[in-house]
Design an enzyme around this catalytic site. Sequence first.
Site, short mmCIF file in Angstrom:
data_model
loop_
_atom_site.label_atom_id
_atom_site.label_comp_id
_atom_site.label_asym_id
_atom_site.label_seq_id
_atom_site.Cartn_x
_atom_site.Cartn_y
_atom_site.Cartn_z
N ARG A 70 1.21 -1.24 0.03
CA ARG A 70 0.00 -0.16 0.11
C ARG A 70 0.49 1.48 -0.52
O ARG A 70 1.78 0.82 1.15
CB ARG A 70 -0.51 -0.05 1.25
CG ARG A 70 -1.93 1.38 1.32
CD ARG A 70 -2.52 1.39 2.60
NE ARG A 70 -3.82 0.54 2.01
CZ ARG A 70 -5.13 0.43 2.09
NH1 ARG A 70 -5.11 1.43 3.58
NH2 ARG A 70 -5.94 -0.20 1.64
N HIS A 103 -7.51 0.96 -6.13
CA HIS A 103 -7.87 -0.16 -5.09
C HIS A 103 -8.28 -1.54 -5.61
O HIS A 103 -10.15 -2.20 -5.14
CB HIS A 103 -8.58 0.85 -4.05
CG HIS A 103 -8.11 -0.35 -2.97
ND1 HIS A 103 -7.63 -1.14 -2.09
CD2 HIS A 103 -9.18 0.52 -1.98
CE1 HIS A 103 -8.34 -1.34 -1.06
NE2 HIS A 103 -8.63 -0.49 -0.87
N GLN A 107 -10.07 -4.06 -3.47
CA GLN A 107 -11.35 -3.54 -2.80
C GLN A 107 -12.49 -3.76 -3.87
O GLN A 107 -13.63 -3.91 -3.82
CB GLN A 107 -10.87 -2.39 -2.59
CG GLN A 107 -12.82 -1.64 -2.17
CD GLN A 107 -13.16 -2.40 -0.89
OE1 GLN A 107 -12.44 -1.91 0.31
NE2 GLN A 107 -13.94 -2.68 -0.93
N ASP A 145 -16.68 7.57 -1.60
CA ASP A 145 -15.77 6.57 -0.59
C ASP A 145 -15.97 8.37 -0.68
O ASP A 145 -16.44 9.14 -0.57
CB ASP A 145 -15.00 6.42 -1.90
CG ASP A 145 -13.56 6.58 -1.17
OD1 ASP A 145 -13.60 6.04 0.22
OD2 ASP A 145 -12.85 6.01 -1.62
N CYS A 153 -16.05 1.57 0.50
CA CYS A 153 -15.45 0.02 1.02
C CYS A 153 -14.60 0.81 2.06
O CYS A 153 -14.05 -0.38 3.19
CB CYS A 153 -13.87 0.74 0.02
SG CYS A 153 -13.28 2.59 -0.11
N ARG A 166 -14.11 -8.95 1.14
CA ARG A 166 -12.63 -8.59 1.05
C ARG A 166 -11.13 -10.41 1.92
O ARG A 166 -10.55 -10.28 1.09
CB ARG A 166 -11.03 -7.47 2.19
CG ARG A 166 -11.99 -6.10 2.01
CD ARG A 166 -12.07 -5.74 0.54
NE ARG A 166 -10.38 -5.51 0.38
CZ ARG A 166 -9.16 -4.59 0.28
NH1 ARG A 166 -10.26 -3.22 1.19
NH2 ARG A 166 -8.19 -4.42 0.44
N1 NVA Z 1 -10.10 6.83 -1.42
C1 NVA Z 1 -9.30 6.08 0.46
C2 NVA Z 1 -9.99 4.88 0.01
C3 NVA Z 1 -8.86 3.88 1.52
C4 NVA Z 1 -9.81 2.40 2.04
C5 NVA Z 1 -8.40 6.68 0.28
O1 NVA Z 1 -7.10 6.38 -0.67
O2 NVA Z 1 -7.59 7.00 1.62
N1 CP Z 2 -11.25 -0.43 2.56
C1 CP Z 2 -9.56 -0.62 2.83
O1 CP Z 2 -9.64 -0.22 2.54
O2 CP Z 2 -9.45 -0.30 4.28
P1 CP Z 2 -8.53 -0.40 4.69
O3 CP Z 2 -8.44 1.10 4.08
O4 CP Z 2 -8.56 0.21 6.18
O5 CP Z 2 -7.59 -1.23 4.93
#
Ligand code: NVA
Ligand code: CP
Length: 307
Positions: free
Chosen positions: A104, A131, A134, A220, A260, A288
Site C-alpha cells: 500500500r 484499489h 477492494q 468514498d 469501501c 475482502r
Molecule cells: N480512497 C480512500 C480509500 C481508503 C480505503 C483513500 O485512498 O484514502
Molecule cells: N477499504 C480499505 O481498504 O480499508 P483500510 O484502509 O482499512 O485497509
Amino acid sequence: MQLKHFLQFNDLCREEYEYLFERSRWIREAFKQYRKYSPLVDRTLAMIFDKNSTRTRLSFEAGMSQLGGTAIYLSTRDTQLGRGEPVEDSARVISRMVDMIMIRTHQHETLRRFAEHSRVPVINGLTDEYHPCQIMADIFTFIEYKGDIAGKTIAWVGDVNNMCNTWLQAAEIFDFKVHVSAPPGYEVNPEQIGLSSTDYFETFSCPHEAVKKSDLVTTDVWTSMGFESETEQRKIEFADFCVDQEMMALANDDALFMHCLPAHRGEEVATEVIDGPCSVVWDEAENRLHTQKALMEYLLLGKVKEV
Ligand code: NVA
Ligand code: CP
C-alpha cells in the site's frame, strides 16, 4: 508457473475473476464451517504499508494465516524504505525472502517499479490511483446479492479517486456502466487510467441525475489518504455530493449502497443510508477476506480446481 502480479484491476480477465469468485465461495464456506484448508503452509506474505489500514492489513494477515501461511507487516516508517533505500533494491531483497508481497503506497509508479524487480507476485493494497482488491470484493458482493453485474448501472458519487478509477476499469471487464458525478475540477481522465473506450461510463454534473435508475450507489471519502491538506477546500466543493436518503430514493427500488470504509457519516454519506436497509457495507468489508484468500491461492498455486 508464470509470475503474475495484481497491480490494476485489468491485470486479470473476466474468466479469471469468475474462477476467483467460485473459489471465494468455497473458501468462505470452509472458513465458516471451521474446516481446515491450508494450501499455503510454509508460504510467507510480506505486507508493506506506506499509509494507514484496518481492513487491508487484517484481511491479508488473517487470510494468510487461515490458509496455513504467515504474514509479516512492514511499515515504511520503520524499514529502510522510509530512509530512501531504492524501491528496486528493496524489491530484489524482499522478494528473495518471501513468496508474495502486498504493498500500500502513494504513487502507482512506485508499485510498478517494485513489481518489475520482484521475483514473486506483487499485490496492490491501494495506491493513489487504484484499489483493485477492494473492487474485486465489491463486485463479488454485488453478484452475491443481485446475480450478474453485466448490463447493470453503478452510480459513483463524489471524488474521482482510486476507487472510482478502479470501478471504471472493472466496467470494461464486466460490461456494466458507471455513472460518475463529481464536482468541477475532479473529472475522469480515461487516458491516465488506461481505459480502452469511453463507452462504459457517463458523467453527470448533478449527482441526482447520476443515481437515477442505478442498481448500486457507491461513494468514498472526499479526502483520500495523502490529500489531507485539501480537506477543508474539499468539504466546500463536495457539499452537494452527500449520498442521503433523498438521493438514494432516485435509484432503483432494490438498489444497494456500498462504501469501501472508513466512512465519514454526515459528509459523503448520511447515517440513515450507510446504516439503512440498502447498505451492504459489512458484507462488502468481510468479502475482502474471502476474495483475497482466493487471489493469494491463485497467484501462488494457479488454478487448483476447474470451475
Ligand atoms: N480512497 C480512500 C480509500 C481508503 C480505503 C483513500 O485512498 O484514502
Ligand atoms: N477499504 C480499505 O481498504 O480499508 P483500510 O484502509 O482499512 O485497509
